[in-house]
Design a protein around this motif. Structure first.
Motif, PDB file in Angstrom:
ATOM      1  N   ASP A 142       9.260   0.173 -16.935  1.00 22.87           N
ATOM      2  CA  ASP A 142       8.316   0.624 -17.971  1.00 22.87           C
ATOM      3  C   ASP A 142       7.101   1.332 -17.398  1.00 22.87           C
ATOM      4  OD1 ASP A 142       9.875  -0.448 -19.969  1.00 22.87           O
ATOM      5  OD2 ASP A 142       8.934  -2.428 -19.811  1.00 22.87           O
ATOM      6  N   ILE A 143       7.224   1.799 -16.154  1.00 16.88           N
ATOM      7  CA  ILE A 143       6.007   2.242 -15.469  1.00 16.88           C
ATOM      8  C   ILE A 143       5.370   3.470 -16.129  1.00 16.88           C
ATOM      9  CG2 ILE A 143       6.998   3.802 -13.701  1.00 16.88           C
ATOM     10  CD1 ILE A 143       5.177   1.757 -11.806  1.00 16.88           C
ATOM     11  N   ASP A 144       6.169   4.247 -16.856  1.00 17.01           N
ATOM     12  CA  ASP A 144       5.610   5.418 -17.546  1.00 17.01           C
ATOM     13  C   ASP A 144       5.302   5.125 -19.014  1.00 17.01           C
ATOM     14  OD1 ASP A 144       5.707   7.106 -15.304  1.00 17.01           O
ATOM     15  OD2 ASP A 144       7.866   7.403 -15.611  1.00 17.01           O
ATOM     16  N   GLY A 145       5.234   3.870 -19.374  1.00 19.22           N
ATOM     17  CA  GLY A 145       5.066   3.496 -20.784  1.00 19.22           C
ATOM     18  C   GLY A 145       3.696   3.742 -21.375  1.00 19.22           C
ATOM     19  N   GLY A 146       2.691   4.058 -20.516  1.00 20.48           N
ATOM     20  CA  GLY A 146       1.357   4.343 -21.045  1.00 20.48           C
ATOM     21  C   GLY A 146       0.603   3.105 -21.477  1.00 20.48           C
ATOM     22  N   VAL A 147      -0.599   3.337 -22.057  1.00 16.19           N
ATOM     23  CA  VAL A 147      -1.498   2.233 -22.403  1.00 16.19           C
ATOM     24  C   VAL A 147      -1.875   2.241 -23.883  1.00 16.19           C
ATOM     25  CG1 VAL A 147      -2.447   2.030 -20.075  1.00 16.19           C
ATOM     26  CG2 VAL A 147      -3.507   3.610 -21.716  1.00 16.19           C
ATOM     27  N   GLU A 148      -1.195   3.057 -24.649  1.00 20.20           N
ATOM     28  CA  GLU A 148      -1.481   3.169 -26.079  1.00 20.20           C
ATOM     29  C   GLU A 148      -1.599   1.783 -26.733  1.00 20.20           C
ATOM     30  OE1 GLU A 148      -1.260   6.437 -27.846  1.00 20.20           O
ATOM     31  OE2 GLU A 148      -2.268   5.237 -29.398  1.00 20.20           O
ATOM     32  N   GLY A 149      -2.740   1.542 -27.360  1.00 20.47           N
ATOM     33  CA  GLY A 149      -2.936   0.284 -28.092  1.00 20.47           C
ATOM     34  C   GLY A 149      -3.345  -0.907 -27.241  1.00 20.47           C
ATOM     35  N   MET A 150      -3.407  -0.717 -25.930  1.00 26.75           N
ATOM     36  CA  MET A 150      -3.812  -1.845 -25.070  1.00 26.75           C
ATOM     37  C   MET A 150      -5.324  -1.972 -25.017  1.00 26.75           C
ATOM     38  SD  MET A 150      -1.370  -1.807 -21.768  1.00 26.75           S
ATOM     39  CE  MET A 150       0.407  -1.790 -21.862  1.00 26.75           C
ATOM     40  N   ALA A 151      -5.784  -3.191 -24.745  1.00 28.22           N
ATOM     41  CA  ALA A 151      -7.225  -3.418 -24.625  1.00 28.22           C
ATOM     42  C   ALA A 151      -7.595  -3.594 -23.155  1.00 28.22           C
ATOM     43  CB  ALA A 151      -7.622  -4.656 -25.421  1.00 28.22           C
ATOM     44  N   VAL A 152      -8.561  -2.793 -22.701  1.00 28.30           N
ATOM     45  CA  VAL A 152      -9.037  -2.874 -21.320  1.00 28.30           C
ATOM     46  C   VAL A 152     -10.468  -3.397 -21.360  1.00 28.30           C
ATOM     47  CG1 VAL A 152      -9.638  -1.527 -19.264  1.00 28.30           C
ATOM     48  CG2 VAL A 152      -7.558  -0.972 -20.565  1.00 28.30           C
ATOM     49  N   MET A 158       0.852  -1.187   0.000  1.00 24.20           N
ATOM     50  CA  MET A 158       0.000   0.000   0.000  1.00 24.20           C
ATOM     51  C   MET A 158       0.886   1.234   0.000  1.00 24.20           C
ATOM     52  SD  MET A 158      -2.407  -1.771   2.781  1.00 24.20           S
ATOM     53  CE  MET A 158      -4.057  -1.154   2.566  1.00 24.20           C
ATOM     54  N   ALA A 159       0.551   2.181  -0.887  1.00 26.17           N
ATOM     55  CA  ALA A 159       1.412   3.359  -1.039  1.00 26.17           C
ATOM     56  C   ALA A 159       0.600   4.510  -1.607  1.00 26.17           C
ATOM     57  CB  ALA A 159       2.592   3.028  -1.954  1.00 26.17           C
ATOM     58  N   ARG A 160       1.270   5.653  -1.781  1.00 25.12           N
ATOM     59  CA  ARG A 160       0.563   6.821  -2.287  1.00 25.12           C
ATOM     60  C   ARG A 160       0.662   6.933  -3.800  1.00 25.12           C
ATOM     61  NH1 ARG A 160       1.793   8.835   3.018  1.00 25.12           N
ATOM     62  NH2 ARG A 160       3.886   9.624   2.566  1.00 25.12           N
ATOM     63  N   SER A 161       1.560   6.141  -4.432  1.00 24.58           N
ATOM     64  CA  SER A 161       1.617   6.155  -5.894  1.00 24.58           C
ATOM     65  C   SER A 161       1.890   4.743  -6.401  1.00 24.58           C
ATOM     66  CB  SER A 161       2.733   7.093  -6.388  1.00 24.58           C
ATOM     67  OG  SER A 161       3.993   6.434  -6.293  1.00 24.58           O
ATOM     68  N   VAL A 162       1.583   4.537  -7.664  1.00 25.59           N
ATOM     69  CA  VAL A 162       1.811   3.222  -8.257  1.00 25.59           C
ATOM     70  C   VAL A 162       3.315   2.959  -8.382  1.00 25.59           C
ATOM     71  CG1 VAL A 162       1.398   1.768 -10.276  1.00 25.59           C
ATOM     72  CG2 VAL A 162      -0.375   3.366  -9.491  1.00 25.59           C
ATOM     73  N   GLU A 163       4.056   4.021  -8.717  1.00 24.25           N
ATOM     74  CA  GLU A 163       5.508   3.854  -8.815  1.00 24.25           C
ATOM     75  C   GLU A 163       6.090   3.368  -7.482  1.00 24.25           C
ATOM     76  OE1 GLU A 163       7.748   7.418  -9.498  1.00 24.25           O
ATOM     77  OE2 GLU A 163       9.569   6.336 -10.055  1.00 24.25           O
ATOM     78  N   LEU A 209       1.113  -2.689 -13.317  1.00 30.43           N
ATOM     79  CA  LEU A 209       1.521  -1.462 -12.627  1.00 30.43           C
ATOM     80  C   LEU A 209       1.627  -0.301 -13.628  1.00 30.43           C
ATOM     81  CD1 LEU A 209       4.179  -2.698 -10.015  1.00 30.43           C
ATOM     82  CD2 LEU A 209       1.740  -2.239  -9.678  1.00 30.43           C
ATOM     83  N   ARG A 210       2.106  -0.602 -14.809  1.00 38.08           N
ATOM     84  CA  ARG A 210       2.211   0.431 -15.856  1.00 38.08           C
ATOM     85  C   ARG A 210       0.823   0.979 -16.214  1.00 38.08           C
ATOM     86  NH1 ARG A 210       4.849  -1.052 -21.740  1.00 38.08           N
ATOM     87  NH2 ARG A 210       3.617   0.363 -23.016  1.00 38.08           N
ATOM     88  N   ILE A 211      -0.151   0.071 -16.353  1.00 37.69           N
ATOM     89  CA  ILE A 211      -1.523   0.503 -16.668  1.00 37.69           C
ATOM     90  C   ILE A 211      -2.097   1.322 -15.510  1.00 37.69           C
ATOM     91  CG2 ILE A 211      -3.850  -0.307 -17.201  1.00 37.69           C
ATOM     92  CD1 ILE A 211      -2.504  -2.885 -18.342  1.00 37.69           C
ATOM     93  N   ALA A 212      -1.871   0.817 -14.289  1.00 39.62           N
ATOM     94  CA  ALA A 212      -2.404   1.504 -13.107  1.00 39.62           C
ATOM     95  C   ALA A 212      -1.793   2.897 -12.974  1.00 39.62           C
ATOM     96  CB  ALA A 212      -2.111   0.665 -11.856  1.00 39.62           C
ATOM     97  N   ASN A 213      -0.518   2.994 -13.299  1.00 40.81           N
ATOM     98  CA  ASN A 213       0.163   4.289 -13.209  1.00 40.81           C
ATOM     99  C   ASN A 213      -0.484   5.296 -14.166  1.00 40.81           C
ATOM    100  OD1 ASN A 213       2.209   5.874 -12.046  1.00 40.81           O
ATOM    101  ND2 ASN A 213       3.464   5.657 -13.913  1.00 40.81           N
ATOM    102  N   THR A 214      -0.876   4.810 -15.334  1.00 36.92           N
ATOM    103  CA  THR A 214      -1.521   5.679 -16.325  1.00 36.92           C
ATOM    104  C   THR A 214      -2.848   6.220 -15.804  1.00 36.92           C
ATOM    105  OG1 THR A 214      -0.560   4.250 -18.012  1.00 36.92           O
ATOM    106  CG2 THR A 214      -2.263   5.807 -18.725  1.00 36.92           C
ATOM    107  N   ILE A 215      -3.666   5.320 -15.239  1.00 39.43           N
ATOM    108  CA  ILE A 215      -4.987   5.770 -14.798  1.00 39.43           C
ATOM    109  C   ILE A 215      -4.878   6.647 -13.546  1.00 39.43           C
ATOM    110  CG2 ILE A 215      -5.624   3.802 -13.317  1.00 39.43           C
ATOM    111  CD1 ILE A 215      -7.898   5.421 -15.917  1.00 39.43           C
ATOM    112  N   HIS A 216      -3.856   6.377 -12.747  1.00 44.67           N
ATOM    113  CA  HIS A 216      -3.668   7.185 -11.538  1.00 44.67           C
ATOM    114  C   HIS A 216      -3.332   8.630 -11.910  1.00 44.67           C
ATOM    115  CE1 HIS A 216      -1.671   7.866  -7.371  1.00 44.67           C
ATOM    116  NE2 HIS A 216      -2.988   7.965  -7.267  1.00 44.67           N
TER     117      HIS A 216
END
Lengths: 476, 490, 88
Positions: free
Chosen positions: B257-267, B216-221, B472-479
């Motif tokens: 890769d935590i700042d890699g974004g979600v471009e092209g991913m399917a959610v 548990m933390a304050r950021s995904v990173e 974590l990369r996806i979560a970082n994007t939405i956060h």
């Protein structure tokens, strides 16, 4: 009425160094209480089992030796019940109720002329030990030592394919020898092998017999139980499905009256232990498997011309079989087998003595060779063997230093015989009347020669002496 | 007091390395804040004052140019069911009131090994059974956003401590949502990794086949930084070994890769998990929109959250708990209770009456569902239901080539104390979205996304087995597009 | 429906002494009733295996004895027996 007897044998894998699920010692014997323990075998909060890979292999080896099938993947289960010797209040064991998952199932082994089926073999942890201490029966304290808790154990369960106490004895002896032969267990250690039995007479309820401390007692308990059940049936008393305990003092079985039948073990999967893929482990183990006792015995009689009786004794004990094989030549097989089974086994009857023995197999070969060439007598050989085992001295040195060489000089032997008879003149008449007294004189002569006189020559010398006396005597 | 306690772990570590932040000052400020607020919030059940000494050592090391580890003296809270040598591990139960563990859990050992400092043990529902901390034997924790509300559970104390700036990050445990649920209720990030990725050695077992230590933390990173420090195979836990069938690496880099974004991913949007007319539901819809805005495609998916999966969860946990908690017989360790006058069974039964009401009920359920007469109807069915669920979720992921599925973490906003405690079935329903990841072993994370009536709403992302770094990369994007910022005003 | 007697029997099996019996019984009944939802699903005959490893990846048979001499926080010391209340 035919009895059906099945056995449950618990065998500790004493050749392993560590417990089944932690790095504490598998050999808990001769330790102060509760000094061979760690968070895992004490079931402390947060601890986890770590399966001993060597234990899995050893258990598989037993399965192979008993002709069992093993599944592709093994899994473990929890048997849940509360007892002071069980640190987690569950035992990690194996179970086949959801399909084969134990180390082995559906095996078979020949016992005399009978096939005894093996239902399953499971790998599990031993509980700790409860000891009762106190001044009187009424004031016993219940004390627990967890040094044994988690020791690696294999349970072998048979189908009820035995019919008599004798079958039970033969089967247990066979198990004992087999487990030692494949290096799974030192079965002679206290508590290393324990067995329970179940006995039923055709069409009647099954009775379990537990708490029997020795194989000998188990045989007695089974015999008693067959008699008890037969009596009951003759008197039309129904046989209860129950667990009975062997009362060592009274030599009878008594109803355990435990609530064990009420216990619900709530068996379910132990997820802390991963599933184990066997892969080609069984093939590898089979390749390195020591020769079975039956095969070895057959080889000894067929190839080396050893008598069936001697071959049976020699083949069942790996330690002596090894010595035999390395000292054996094409000429000495039978003589060597005889001296190992009659003399050496007596000198080295315990594991400790075997470990301490300084006897080299080449030296043993020399000794047997000398016997065969009549350079030394059987009696001298025995005494030389003692010294070779104890001090590791070479055979030649012993013969040279203690003059153990055979006395085969005819005049010396005649002299010996003469002096013995002179010391007890009454013997002559006795000897003339009975061959027993001839043996007695022979014994005295051998003793006087410290066993070095050639027995055949002694016998001849005595007989020729007696013949001369017979000729002297007047006809009656 | 000038120390800004509200920074992330990543910011803290950079600050310590550059000399801008003094570890000692940060730790002292943290302990002061605990002193000031925790009597009320009750995030901690024990606090370690020695933490200051450790912090001084970190500052000295920085000055001497020595390595201070990836965690650089950051103060952590540890859930009280995770063992630390020489300190009490009570599981917030009277049964273990004075129990001191002789050894460190692997996660604690690794945390310290990377320079982390444990400032205290955090509050929880007794033996982790509960989702409000109302079943904590020594009293509940309060939600820092609204102290009349529950903080969620069972790792409630760990969530409150991070949210109320009483530590920088914390460890909890997640059996059916016990990290994600309180993270959602307290407005922080809460992550449960793929089963087997974090060692359970030293985590007191409740339902061992499905639970994991969580972060548990304050950021995904921050979660990724801690994962890098403590995850991976452990010889003390055989279930951290690599499965022969997957061979997945349990120690990938979780932040590269935590700042890699979600471009092209399917959610996949788990449309049966929420009601769009509620505040929680509309927040999830907005999260889906944010994903699309960031370049992902969002498709509707259907997953069984029906009562059968929750029932399966409770049957399995009851059976395992009944067995795992059997060792608490008070013979080898535990509290003082003389044996005189008791026979064995009577003694244990009496000693175990110290277990609280919820644990007591679970013990009885745990005796019932795997018993000889009932295993077929309950335990075995539950096992098979878990398999069916795994197969179903595998199918959904494969069908949509999904990177993750999106749902609310908890279907409702944080509720008031006492509101649901008397209705066990009502509490069961709170778990309907979170248990899926536990039953199927998948990684899952709750990210704070919105606020409603001053209370946080978390959205949950659940990935494929061993896709932790990608999750974590996806979560970082939405956060990054979260509407919820900052810490609660105390 | 689980009866009061069944609940008492299970409590005994699990070595749990219950003081406020009625309150527990009602909640337990509700929970078990909820478990009946499992009846509504059609399921296969088997269940899948868990984490699977090879024999060679398991622990080596090497003595560690992590507990020797250590204070394990027990009610009895190393070298002493543990006292148990009397069986039966």
């Amino acid at each position: 009425m035919k009895a059906r007897i099945g056995l449950e044998i618990h065998c500790q894998l004493t050749t392993l160094k560590t417990k089944l699920f932690c790095g504490c010692r598998a050999d808990y014997r001769k330790m102060d209480p509760n000094t061979n323990v760690c968070p895992t075998c004490l079931g402390l909060p947060g601890s986890l089992p770590r399966l001993n890979g060597a234990a899995v292999k050893t258990a598989l080896l037993i399965a192979i030796a008993l002709g069992c099938k093993s599944p592709d993947v093994l899994s473990f289960f929890r048997k849940n019940y509360f007892y002071p010797d069980l640190p987690k209040n569950y035992q990690i064991t194996q179970l086949d109720i959801y399909g084969p998952a134990c180390v082995g199932h559906d095996g078979q082994i020949k016992v005399d002329d009978r096939d005894v089926r093996i239902s399953r073999i499971q790998l599990e942890e031993d509980p700790g030990r409860i000891v009762y201490s106190g001044a009187s029966e009424k004031n016993l304290e219940t004390l627990v030592d967890y040094n044994r808790a988690g020791a690696p154990l294999v349970e072998i369960v048979t189908e009820p394919d035995m019919e008599s106490p004798r079958d039970v004895r033969i089967f247990l002896n066979l198990m004992h020898d087999m487990l030692e032969n494949i290096g799974a267990s030192d079965a002679s250690l206290e508590g290393a092998i324990r067995a329970d039995a179940n006995v039923s007479l055709e069409g009647n309820n099954k009775v379990e017999i537990k708490n029997v401390s020795s194989f000998h007692d188990l045989e007695k308990a089974v015999g008693y139980e067959i008699m008890r059940q037969t009596n009951n049936i003759e008197n039309e008393i129904e046989i209860d499905k129950e667990t009975r305990q062997w009362d060592e003092k009274r030599r009878i079985t008594v109803s355990a009256r435990s609530k064990e039948s009420d216990t619900d073990y709530r068996y379910f999967l132990e997820h802390d232990v991963p599933w184990i893929e066997i892969g080609n482990a069984c093939d590898m183990l089979r390749k390195d498997m020591p020769e079975s006792i039956a095969t070895r015995r057959q080889r000894y009689t067929a190839e080396y011309g050893i008598s069936d009786q001697v071959a049976e004794i020699l083949s069942s004990q790996q330690y002596f079989a090894r010595i035999f094989e390395s000292a054996r030549t094409d000429e000495n097989s039978r003589e060597l087998a005889n001296i190992i089974t009659t003399d050496l086994m007596g000198l080295l009857e315990t594991r400790q003595k075997q470990a301490d023995s300084k006897l080299g197999s080449a030296e043993l070969g020399r000794l047997v060779g000398a016997m065969m060439d009549k350079r030394i007598t059987r009696t001298s050989a025995k005494s030389a063997l003692q010294s070779m085992v104890r001090d590791g001295r070479s055979f030649d040195d012993i013969v040279r230093e203690s003059g153990l060489g055979t006395v085969d000089d005819e005049s010396k032997i005649t002299e010996l015989v003469g002096s013995v008879i002179d010391s007890e003149p009454g013997l002559v008449n006795q000897a003339l009347a009975s061959p027993k007294a001839v043996h007695y004189i022979m014994g005295l002569v051998m003793k006087k020669s410290s066993g070095r006189a050639d027995p055949e020559m002694v016998r001849k010398a005595i007989e020729s002496y007696l013949d001369s006396k017979r000729n002297d005597a007047p006809d009656q | 007091m000038s120390t800004d306690l509200g920074i992330t772990l990543a910011e803290y570590v950079r600050g310590v390395a550059s000399g801008e932040i003094s570890c000692e000052e940060y730790v002292v400020a943290t302990l002061d804040r605990i002193e000031k607020h925790d009597a009320k919030l009750h995030a901690y059940v024990s606090v370690d004052a020695d933490a200051v000494e450790a912090a001084k050592g970190v500052d000295a090391a920085v000055r001497a140019g020595r390595d201070v580890g990836a965690l650089a003296g950051a103060p952590f809270g540890i859930k009280d069911n995770i063992c630390m040598a020489g300190t009490r591990t009570t599981c917030c139960s009277w049964m273990l009131e004075d129990y001191v563990s002789p050894y460190d859990a692997t996660v604690v050992d690794r945390l310290s090994g990377s320079g982390g400092i444990v400032v205290g043990k955090t509050n929880m529902d007794e033996f982790a059974m509960g989702l409000t901390t109302e079943f904590a034997a020594f009293g509940p924790s309060l939600n820092p956003w609204n102290t009349e509300c529950v903080p969620g559970g069972s790792s409630g104390g760990s969530a409150v401590a991070v949210s109320a700036l009483e530590c920088i990050a914390s460890l909890g445990s997640d059996t059916g949502g016990s990290v994600r649920n309180p993270a959602s209720f307290c407005g922080i990030v809460g992550y449960k990794p793929t089963y087997g990725r974090l060692s359970r050695y030293g985590l007191v077992s409740y339902a061992n086949s499905i639970e994991q230590v969580g972060i548990m933390a304050r950021s995904v990173e921050d979660v990724g930084i801690v994962m890098n420090a403590i995850s991976g195979e452990d010889k003390m836990d055989d279930t951290t070994r690599r499965d022969v069938r997957s061979g997945a690496d349990h120690t990938p880099d979780h932040i590269a890769d935590i700042d890699g974004g979600v471009e092209g991913m399917a959610v996949g949007l788990d449309v049966d998990s929420f009601d769009e007319s509620t505040d929680v539901g509309s927040a999830v819809r907005r999260a889906a929109d944010a994903f699309e805005a960031a370049g992902a495609t969002v498709t509707d998916v259907h997953i069984d959250h029906g009562p059968s999966s929750v029932a399966s969860y409770y049957v399995l946990t009851a059976a395992e708990a009944g067995s795992n908690l059997a060792r608490y017989d008070n013979l080898r360790y535990g509290y003082d209770m003389p044996q005189e006058g008791y026979e064995y069974n009577a003694y244990i039964s009496r000693a175990r009456s110290r277990l609280g009401p919820e644990v007591t009920r679970r013990m009885i359920l745990g005796g019932f569902v795997p018993s000889a007469g009932h295993a077929g109807k309950y335990y075995l069915k539950a096992l098979k239901m878990r398999d069916a669920l795994s197969a179903q979720v595998d199918g959904v992921f494969a069908d949509g080539n999904l990177a993750c599925i999106l749902s609310p973490t908890v279907p409702v906003l944080p509720f008031k104390f006492g509101e649901k405690i008397d209705d066990p079935v009502e509490l069961f329903r709170m778990d309907s979205n979170t248990v899926l990841a536990n039953l199927t072993g998948r990684p899952s994370i709750s990210v704070p996304f919105a606020m409603s009536s001053g209370l946080p709403i978390g959205v949950q992302l659940t990935g494929s087995l061993d896709s932790d770094a990608q999750l974590l990369r996806i979560a970082n994007t939405i956060h990054a597009s979260s509407e919820s910022k900052g810490a609660p005003q105390l | 429906m689980i009866t009061n007697d069944e609940i008492r029997a299970v409590a005994k099996l699990m070595k749990i002494e219950i003081d406020d019996y009625e309150e527990h019984a009602e909640k337990i009944r509700k929970m078990i009733e909820y478990f009946d939802h499992l009846d509504s699903v059609a399921l296969s005959d088997t269940f899948q295996r868990g984490i699977t490893v090879t024999i060679d990846s398991l622990r080596d048979d090497v003595v560690e004895n992590t507990g020797a001499g250590a204070d394990l926080g027990l009610k009895f010391g190393g070298g002493e027996h543990m006292h148990s209340p009397k069986l039966r």
